[in-house]
Design a protein around this motif. Structure first.
Motif, mmCIF file in Angstrom:
data_model
loop_
_atom_site.group_PDB
_atom_site.id
_atom_site.type_symbol
_atom_site.label_atom_id
_atom_site.label_comp_id
_atom_site.label_asym_id
_atom_site.label_seq_id
_atom_site.Cartn_x
_atom_site.Cartn_y
_atom_site.Cartn_z
ATOM 1 N N LYS A 1 -54.004 -10.010 72.950
ATOM 2 C CA LYS A 1 -53.110 -10.248 74.195
ATOM 3 C C LYS A 1 -52.019 -9.067 74.124
ATOM 4 C CE LYS A 1 -53.707 -14.877 75.645
ATOM 5 N NZ LYS A 1 -53.197 -16.321 75.937
ATOM 6 N N SER A 2 -51.579 -9.026 72.913
ATOM 7 C CA SER A 2 -50.338 -8.109 72.716
ATOM 8 C C SER A 2 -51.004 -6.685 72.698
ATOM 9 C CB SER A 2 -49.551 -8.155 71.194
ATOM 10 O OG SER A 2 -48.579 -7.258 71.234
ATOM 11 N N LYS B 1 -51.822 -5.740 76.232
ATOM 12 C CA LYS B 1 -50.751 -5.536 77.350
ATOM 13 C C LYS B 1 -50.347 -4.207 76.974
ATOM 14 C CE LYS B 1 -45.908 -7.243 77.849
ATOM 15 N NZ LYS B 1 -45.237 -5.979 77.354
#
Length: 225
Positions: free
Chosen positions: A193-194, A197
């Motif tokens: 997710k990081s 993003k």
């Protein structure tokens, strides 16, 4: 296969995804290093700057490499601010305002700068005026570079910042110190997710930065013909 993979069979795929996203991040970083060095060559050659080239640290962390680019482009901005201040000082107010006017033709802006650029630089190449117009009379130094710096700072401050640049050769387990089971699952999901993003913003900022510098170098090559 690790013992925990029998309990969490999606973990190997997650590791591969982290590997893939990590490589994309490295590619963007590498492109930004390359573009920055291209700009440094132009500035040193045509605006009389004395900026040092930068090199990606393969044994460093993501944060350390982000900081190298941030430090370099901050120096570039300071040099361009000096040129901008000198142009503002030497030009009539109405002419200086034309440089900032996005509706004004670029050829007209270059003609304006040519009147005073040799006074500012001593001896100026024929391309110096075009470089000054491209970099000072545009949003490269403000919007584009500032956005790149912001994104790089965010990446450095994230969980990705402490990850080594060269971890791919050692295996993704090195990134997470072989965290096992559900904890590894959560860590991998968080990492994915990081990466996703930050990559969305970084790719956009990097592409705009690279495009702007390519336009500058193409202008220089055209002026040198």
């Amino acid at each position: 296969m690790a013992q925990s993979d029998f309990l969490y069979p999606e973990n190997p795929k997650r590791r591969q995804e982290v590997n893939r996203l990590h490589q994309q991040l490295l590619d963007c970083l590498s492109d930004s290093f390359h573009a920055t060095n291209k700009l440094i060559v132009v500035l040193n050659g045509h605006l009389g700057c004395r900026l040092a080239a930068i090199e990606m640290q393969r044994d460093g962390t993501i944060k350390e490499n982000c900081d190298i680019i941030i430090h370099a482009v901050t120096k570039i901005q300071k040099e361009l601010q000096k040129v901008d201040a000198a142009l503002k000082d030497k030009l009539e107010p109405t002419l200086y305002r034309k440089l900032q006017d996005v509706k004004e033709r670029e050829t007209e802006k270059i003609a304006i700068v040519q009147k005073v650029i040799s006074v500012i630089l001593g001896e100026a190449t024929s391309a110096a005026s075009a470089v000054a117009v491209k970099l000072v009379g545009s949003n490269i130094t403000t919007g584009i570079i500032n956005k790149l710096v912001t994104v790089l700072a965010q990446i450095g401050a994230s969980l990705l910042g402490s990850i080594g640049v060269a971890v791919l050769g050692l295996g993704i387990d090195m990134i997470f110190r072989a965290i096992l089971g559900a904890v590894e699952k959560t860590q991998l999901q968080t990492a994915i997710k990081s990466y996703e993003k930050h990559l969305v913003e970084f790719k956009s900022a990097s592409e705009k930065y690279n495009k702007a510098i390519t336009e500058v170098t193409n202008t220089v090559e055209y002026q040198m013909k």
